[in-house]
Write a protein that holds these residues in place. Structure first.
Motif, short mmCIF file in Angstrom:
data_model
loop_
_atom_site.label_atom_id
_atom_site.label_comp_id
_atom_site.label_asym_id
_atom_site.label_seq_id
_atom_site.Cartn_x
_atom_site.Cartn_y
_atom_site.Cartn_z
N LEU A 35 -10.38 3.65 -0.05
CA LEU A 35 -9.19 4.03 0.70
C LEU A 35 -9.39 3.63 2.15
N VAL A 65 -3.68 3.54 0.51
CA VAL A 65 -4.28 3.25 -0.79
C VAL A 65 -3.55 2.05 -1.36
N HIS A 87 0.84 -1.18 0.00
CA HIS A 87 0.00 0.00 0.00
C HIS A 87 0.88 1.24 0.00
#
Length: 725
Positions: free
Chosen positions: A158, A148, A134
């Motif tokens: 998100l 994200v 991420h």
């Protein structure tokens, strides 16, 4: 659990390292250990390093059973090249102690089985927050985290955490999945707007999505919303010489941080320990953490200028680390101690010239430099003997710092000696200085040939003229500059094991000379081998007569070539150098003319005569495509034809031209004969010095021709000039 410390040097750290923001002296680095890349952490600017402890459980709560040092956490430390993504690892100065990174658990760093890991206590413990890569950003001055998914597929969700990654809330930021190319936000600002940019498909236009996350917080943070956190290194509270307490928001409180709130709550210096110091110059850190002198370093060596009336700062081997705020006690064993200078005898006296050269010209200023490694310099007297009958004495060494100048009036090799003495003892040093004449020296290449070829190591000792110390080389060639005219003797010794052989040659050095490169008829190489004895015979034949102004150098190899050197008269004074050059030029022209006409020859054996001629050295013509020079090119061609006709005319009617008539038809005198040492049978080759004109005869013929008004070289030059113009 106490982790094992691993010492790293700067050379062993890979280019991947990470400086943790907000904490002084804390770094993460990857190191190659036994062909495995592992991640290490330091809290004291690299003095000690430790492996990262892995989380106890994975993101699903399963036990990992990763035990140090066989298994640990490894992180990717590369910084992101894209300013709109977070990269594999990130930290923030406003939230010291929080680090989020991409990594894996195991024996080494890997690019598979990657996950996201976070620490809230500056690397002492870690937790896994995602099992996929991420991008992580800090929101609200570090009070919240935005995640994200780092994927090549479009996304529309998100993740946000308000409790340092323990709990994550999912939010939808787009109705349709979006290929996210980056995120824009204003750091360190009260603006709570984040902007996603990307595209819905590979053919669609750019899309911007703005999100105001201010609604996540209900109010501003108050005093009760903060808590303190102690920075420590595996339980040790003194980090970089001080105890530091930080303030951060309580995890889970939904309040906005004030932009100007203070992160450091308190800081108190600690008493200095060995790890608050780095090893001083000449000292090395040992396995027990102490600094010990290196093998090449003498810790008791005092400064050169130290005298018995002074004191010096003696190092204990430790030097305080920069940015370290530890407090030194009253009797700190790590601080350097000031000690009085003790009387010492002079040791390590060295003598050299200012330029390091051991030769100089007569009348030049020679500067001698004196160095003393150990001793009371201010109470040490210095005596310098220049070797030419002059001696000087100084009361202390400091007066010689700028060097001692001396001028030698005559050539020779001088033994220069310096002596240093005080009430504790004495020391001396010597060098040999070669004073030469001001003749401009030119470098000559000398080679010693050892036959047969030797496989063992050879040592060559070279003596030049009257030098008392040899030059030692491991190769059979050396370059040397002769600084005086005349004959210089060169002696070389070759040593291999217990065997030593020696040879000597005399090299003539002249300021003015002329040389001609000679070649011979092919029959010379067909009837004689290439051995030293035969070549010496040929060399004597080419010299012709024992004139002081002629030298011949015969080159090795086939075809046989030689160089004839025409030397000036040794009795010519230096005031007539210009006349000497003109005389050499005249003699050289005479030899060139005789060689070009084949007048110099000798008998090798019966019915075999060898002609000596000049080696022609022609240059490639310069080609010019401009048509304006075509007339000149044709004129030069006609000139060459004309010169050929002139040469044929001279050859055909040479007996009628007084200057050309050099050879005698009949020689009634007995010709000297040189017997070659080549063969041992009846067909032994003989080299006869036959009809070889001497320089004196050539000069007489030249003068006779000029008295009649005929000078062939000048006549040819005049005809060429007339034809050209």
């Amino acid at each position: 659990m106490i982790l094992p410390c691993v010492h790293l040097s700067v050379q062993s750290i890979l280019d991947c390292y990470f400086c943790v923001e907000g904490i002084n002296g804390m770094y993460l680095a990857n190191k190659l250990v036994d062909n495995h890349i592992k991640t290490f952490i330091t809290y004291n600017k690299g003095q000690t390093w430790a492996l990262l402890p892995a989380p106890a459980t994975d993101v699903a709560g399963n036990n990992l059973h990763c035990i140090l040092p066989f298994c640990s956490l490894h992180l990717h430390l590369e910084m992101s090249e894209n300013p709109y993504t977070s990269g594999p690892i990130t930290s923030k100065k406003s939230v010291p102690g929080i680090i989020v990174a991409t990594g894996n658990i195991g024996t080494e760093l890997s690019s598979t089985n990657l996950g996201m890991f976070i620490t809230s206590d500056a690397g002492n413990s870690w937790r896994q927050i995602f099992d996929e890569e991420h991008n992580i950003w800090f929101l609200d001055n570090g009070g919240a985290l935005l995640a994200v998914l780092h994927a090549a597929t479009p996304i529309r969700h998100l993740w946000i955490s308000l409790d340092e990654g323990k709990k994550w809330d999912r939010h939808s930021f787009s109705l349709a999945p979006l290929y996210v190319d980056g995120v824009l936000m204003e750091p360190e600002s009260d603006n709570h707007i984040i902007t996603f940019f990307g595209h819905f498909s590979h053919r669609s236009e750019w899309q911007l999505i703005k999100i105001d996350y201010k609604g996540l917080f209900s109010r501003r943070c108050m005093d009760g919303d903060y808590q303190t956190w102690h920075l420590h290194n595996k339980g040790e509270l003194c980090v970089m010489g001080e105890k530091q307490i930080y303030m951060k928001r309580r995890p889970g409180n939904r309040c906005m941080l004030a932009q100007d709130y203070s992160r450091i709550y308190s800081s108190e210096p600690c008493l200095c320990t060995a790890y608050d110091f780095e090893c001083d110059y000449g000292w090395e850190r040992q396995a027990d953490g102490k600094c010990s002198p290196a093998f090449w370093f003498n810790p008791n060596g005092a400064a050169k200028s130290c005298s018995t009336s002074q004191s010096f700062l003696n190092s204990t081997g430790y030097r305080k680390v920069l940015s370290n705020n530890c407090k030194e006690g009253g009797r700190n064993v790590y601080s350097p101690k000031r000690q009085p200078c003790q009387p010492r005898p002079p040791q390590g006296l060295k003598l050299s010239t200012s330029q390091g050269e051991l030769s100089a010209t007569v009348g030049s200023n020679v500067t001698f430099m004196i160095y003393l490694d150990n001793g009371d310099s201010q109470r040490t007297s210095i005596q310098l003997d220049f070797g030419d009958g002059i001696k000087i004495t100084y009361s202390n060494l400091s007066r010689t710092d700028d060097g001692i100048k001396h001028i030698y009036r005559t050539t020779g090799i001088y033994r220069v000696t310096v002596t240093a003495e005080n009430n504790q003892g004495s020391d001396s040093s010597t060098l040999f200085l070669h004073i030469t004449s001001p003749v401009e020296g030119k470098e000559a290449n000398l080679t010693a040939m050892v036959w047969p070829s030797h496989t063992r190591t050879l040592t060559f000792y070279w003596w030049f003229d009257n030098s008392s110390e040899p030059i030692i080389t491991l190769e059979g060639s050396i370059s040397y500059t002769f600084h005086r005219e005349g004959k210089n003797k060169v002696t070389v010794q070759v040593a291999s094991g217990g065997t030593v052989i020696q040879d000597s040659k005399v090299i003539t050095v002249k300021e003015f000379f002329r040389s001609l490169l000679l070649s011979f008829s092919p029959a010379l190489d067909e009837h004689n081998p290439d051995i030293p004895e035969w070549r010496e015979d040929i060399g004597r034949v080419v010299s012709g007569v024992p004139e002081d102004q002629l030298l011949v150098s015969l080159y090795p190899g086939l075809p046989t070539t030689a160089e004839l050197f025409i030397l000036p008269d040794e009795h010519t004074s230096s005031e007539h150098k210009r006349n000497t050059e003109e005389a050499l030029e005249t003699i050289s022209d005479i030899f060139v003319t005789a060689l070009n006409q084949g007048l110099i020859q000798f008998e090798l054996k019966t019915d075999i005569r060898i002609i000596v001629y000049m080696t022609q050295q022609t240059l490639a013509p310069l080609v010019d495509s401009n048509s304006i020079h075509s007339g000149s090119a044709m004129l030069m061609l006609l000139t060459v034809v004309f010169v050929g006709l002139c040469a044929f005319f001279i050859y055909k009617f040479k007996r009628k031209i007084p200057w050309i008539h050099v050879q005698t038809e009949d020689s009634h005198e007995k010709e000297p004969e040189v017997i070659s040492t080549v063969g041992q049978n009846d067909n032994m080759s003989k080299v006869k010095l036959s009809e070889f004109p001497t320089p004196k005869e050539l000069m007489e013929k030249e003068l006779e021709a000029r008295s009649r008004g005929i000078s062939p070289p000048h006549l040819l030059l005049l005809l060429l000039l007339l034809l050209y113009y």
